[in-house]
Write a protein that holds these residues in place. Sequence first.
Motif, mmCIF file in Angstrom:
data_model
loop_
_atom_site.group_PDB
_atom_site.id
_atom_site.type_symbol
_atom_site.label_atom_id
_atom_site.label_comp_id
_atom_site.label_asym_id
_atom_site.label_seq_id
_atom_site.Cartn_x
_atom_site.Cartn_y
_atom_site.Cartn_z
ATOM 1 N N LEU A 290 0.825 -1.211 0.000
ATOM 2 C CA LEU A 290 0.000 0.000 0.000
ATOM 3 C C LEU A 290 0.860 1.263 0.000
ATOM 4 O O LEU A 290 0.558 2.241 -0.681
ATOM 5 C CB LEU A 290 -0.922 -0.003 1.225
ATOM 6 N N GLN A 291 1.969 1.237 0.771
ATOM 7 C CA GLN A 291 2.866 2.385 0.828
ATOM 8 C C GLN A 291 3.471 2.663 -0.537
ATOM 9 O O GLN A 291 3.595 3.808 -0.969
ATOM 10 C CB GLN A 291 3.967 2.145 1.876
ATOM 11 N N PHE A 296 3.854 5.998 -5.275
ATOM 12 C CA PHE A 296 3.860 6.132 -6.723
ATOM 13 C C PHE A 296 2.780 7.112 -7.185
ATOM 14 O O PHE A 296 3.026 8.019 -7.988
ATOM 15 C CB PHE A 296 3.647 4.758 -7.359
ATOM 16 N N ASN A 297 1.567 6.933 -6.648
ATOM 17 C CA ASN A 297 0.454 7.779 -7.096
ATOM 18 C C ASN A 297 0.604 9.216 -6.620
ATOM 19 O O ASN A 297 0.225 10.153 -7.328
ATOM 20 C CB ASN A 297 -0.865 7.188 -6.606
ATOM 21 N N GLU A 298 1.156 9.412 -5.412
ATOM 22 C CA GLU A 298 1.394 10.780 -4.934
ATOM 23 C C GLU A 298 2.403 11.492 -5.829
ATOM 24 O O GLU A 298 2.245 12.674 -6.171
ATOM 25 C CB GLU A 298 1.890 10.744 -3.486
ATOM 26 N N GLU A 299 3.454 10.768 -6.215
ATOM 27 C CA GLU A 299 4.464 11.365 -7.100
ATOM 28 C C GLU A 299 3.883 11.656 -8.479
ATOM 29 O O GLU A 299 4.151 12.707 -9.075
ATOM 30 C CB GLU A 299 5.662 10.434 -7.215
ATOM 31 N N MET A 300 3.089 10.721 -8.986
ATOM 32 C CA MET A 300 2.463 10.939 -10.298
ATOM 33 C C MET A 300 1.484 12.110 -10.238
ATOM 34 O O MET A 300 1.400 12.900 -11.164
ATOM 35 C CB MET A 300 1.737 9.667 -10.740
ATOM 36 N N LEU A 301 0.750 12.204 -9.123
ATOM 37 C CA LEU A 301 -0.201 13.306 -8.973
ATOM 38 C C LEU A 301 0.543 14.637 -8.889
ATOM 39 O O LEU A 301 0.080 15.652 -9.381
ATOM 40 C CB LEU A 301 -1.050 13.083 -7.726
ATOM 41 N N ASP A 352 -6.899 8.983 -0.194
ATOM 42 C CA ASP A 352 -7.283 9.071 1.223
ATOM 43 C C ASP A 352 -7.810 7.725 1.725
ATOM 44 O O ASP A 352 -7.530 7.314 2.855
ATOM 45 C CB ASP A 352 -8.349 10.154 1.425
ATOM 46 N N GLN A 353 -8.597 7.042 0.874
ATOM 47 C CA GLN A 353 -9.102 5.722 1.266
ATOM 48 C C GLN A 353 -7.952 4.733 1.457
ATOM 49 O O GLN A 353 -7.943 3.928 2.398
ATOM 50 C CB GLN A 353 -10.079 5.192 0.202
ATOM 51 N N LEU A 354 -6.966 4.802 0.556
ATOM 52 C CA LEU A 354 -5.806 3.913 0.673
ATOM 53 C C LEU A 354 -5.022 4.220 1.950
ATOM 54 O O LEU A 354 -4.527 3.310 2.628
ATOM 55 C CB LEU A 354 -4.897 4.057 -0.542
ATOM 56 N N ARG A 355 -4.884 5.534 2.262
ATOM 57 C CA ARG A 355 -4.182 5.894 3.494
ATOM 58 C C ARG A 355 -4.926 5.356 4.727
ATOM 59 O O ARG A 355 -4.311 4.869 5.684
ATOM 60 C CB ARG A 355 -4.039 7.409 3.599
ATOM 61 N N ALA A 356 -6.275 5.475 4.706
ATOM 62 C CA ALA A 356 -7.065 4.975 5.834
ATOM 63 C C ALA A 356 -6.913 3.462 5.973
ATOM 64 O O ALA A 356 -6.790 2.932 7.085
ATOM 65 C CB ALA A 356 -8.541 5.351 5.656
ATOM 66 N N LEU A 357 -6.907 2.760 4.821
ATOM 67 C CA LEU A 357 -6.728 1.306 4.851
ATOM 68 C C LEU A 357 -5.363 0.946 5.408
ATOM 69 O O LEU A 357 -5.236 0.022 6.226
ATOM 70 C CB LEU A 357 -6.896 0.740 3.440
ATOM 71 N N ARG A 358 -4.326 1.687 4.971
ATOM 72 C CA ARG A 358 -2.974 1.423 5.486
ATOM 73 C C ARG A 358 -2.916 1.663 6.998
ATOM 74 O O ARG A 358 -2.317 0.880 7.747
ATOM 75 C CB ARG A 358 -1.965 2.317 4.781
ATOM 76 N N LYS A 359 -3.573 2.756 7.449
ATOM 77 C CA LYS A 359 -3.570 3.059 8.872
ATOM 78 C C LYS A 359 -4.282 1.959 9.663
ATOM 79 O O LYS A 359 -3.827 1.546 10.742
ATOM 80 C CB LYS A 359 -4.261 4.401 9.107
#
Length: 651
Positions: A290-291, A296-301, A352-359
């Motif tokens: 997930l990290q 990857f997606n944060e950098e692409m964004l 944000d959903q992915l971050r919540a899932l990781r948390k």
Amino acid sequence: MSSKVTTDESARFVVKNVGGIDETTVELPPGITVLAGRNATNRTSFLQAIMATMGSERVSLKGDADEGHVELELGDELYTRTLTRTGGGVSTSGDPFLDDDADVADLFAFLLGNNEARRAVTQNVDLREIIMRPVDTDAIHRNISELETEKSRLDDRIDELQALKRDLPELETERTRLREELDAKREELAAKEAEIDDHSSDVDESREEKRELEAKLDELRDRRAALETVRSDIDLEQESIESLTREQRELEDELADLDDDTDETDGNIDHRIDQLRERKQRLSSEVSELQNVLKFNEEMLEDGAVTATLSSENDSGVDSGAVTDKLVDDDTVVCWTCGSNVDRENIEGTLDQLRALRKEKLSTVRDIEDDLSELRAQKKKREKKRKRAETLRAKRRRVEDELDRREETLSEKREKRDELGEEVEALEETVDSLESEDFGEILDLHKEANELEFELRRLESSLESVESDITDIEEELAEERRLDDERERIADELTDLRTRIEQIETQAISEFNEHMDAVLGILEYANIERIWIERVERRVREGRRKVDKAAFELHIVRSTESGTTYEDTVDHLSESEQEVTGLIFALAGYLVHDLYETVPFMLLDSLEAIDSDRIARLVDYLSDYAEFLVVALLPEDAQAIENEDARVSEI
């Protein structure tokens, strides 16, 4: 200012296929380096290349390349890192600058836009957890447990020596008494022998009868001495048997108090531990994946999507100015997975959903770690109890064997005592038959002399035993000073370990508060009186129980035009104020974990929310804490930096 890694050499980077970079070579002198340029000009990619040579895993490979490579030449040393595309992502190899501090550097030295410590202030993240993450608290607690065991052992040994020391004066008194009694007995025997000599010279007797009588007297004296020795041995054996019997009862009582645990229960604990380990490993792998997806997606964004949109519009012949207007108006990006136009809000929502899932998964991992710790503690306790029981049983067997041997010896001694008693009686009858009126008085003198000699041997034996005990005690007491020094050292180390976590917390808070006050003074935010962190205790759930846990609470104090002060929240800080607060929090972590001693580079990116003048003052402030401070800025912000050592406009 803290001490830091220092070098007069420039850092030369050779970069190939990292981020958006095809190939470039950049040389940075010590001090402040400004990477000046618009967005999508590979400034962030070059910062990632620096991170790669340091040992960071937060580096992306160029989209159309299967392998990337970065070299850092610093002084006489060469550091390399190779990125290789694999089926599951990107693997890294090479010889980076850092061996094991890269994760800490990612948190507190490489302050890019998505840096976790920098964003923790505004994302309601546990600030204490961020600061304490590099600290191996489990290892500290293990060290404390080991030192406590060693200290307990030393305490027991020192107590034994103190008991021996208390016995020493009594033994020395006994030794003096025995020596005085020996001297008196020797004088008494000498007088008795002189008296015998006087009587012998006056008695006219048959030499043959005299020799026979003296021989019987000598034999009688020897048998009496032997009989007394056997009686003394019998007393000692009986005392030893009583002591061993008491010890046997104590061992049996202690064994009875110990639970008779079965191997089956241990097997269940081991099975449960294996299950939890497997589950933890699986969840940790999912968290890692997930990290990687988030990164990857944060950098692409941040870089890739905008570049993709610009490229697609320019390829179709649309005027670049119109494209810029469209980006501003529509705020859409080209999805890098399906190629369609997608609202940035939708992508950020998914992230944000992915971050919540990781948390959530991280929280589950922590619960599993709690359960594992509890199971390991149970297993350790049961193993300790089992080992103690085995030790007691072995000791009991030794005591029983010793009891059997002592009982057998006692029986033999008693038989010997009876035999000697019979011999003494027979000899006394023989002596009585040889006695006459002429020899009556001298025979009494001989008997008295025999008794004195026996008493002398008994006193000499007792004195030798006491002197031996004194020597043994003095030899053992010789190590008392060393044991005291060792105990003091361990006590000091325990004190340091028990307070180390709190010391790190206190230092982190102090560093943040001190530097936050200084930076607020330098940047002159109009109505902010103070931003500071306080350590508080909160009742939280940890596994299946509630515990008191330390936390860092952020306070913002504002003032009105009339001079009234009030406490505000992070949400009400301006974006510029939030960015500065996050950077100072990261700086506190940088200083607390001594990264200035091991990491020569501090990297800054995404400072657009702060105005140019404040950026310049902030950069100047941070430059005191890193040998190389590399800052990515827009051209207009870069113009405000007056004390730069280098400027890179093309990468």
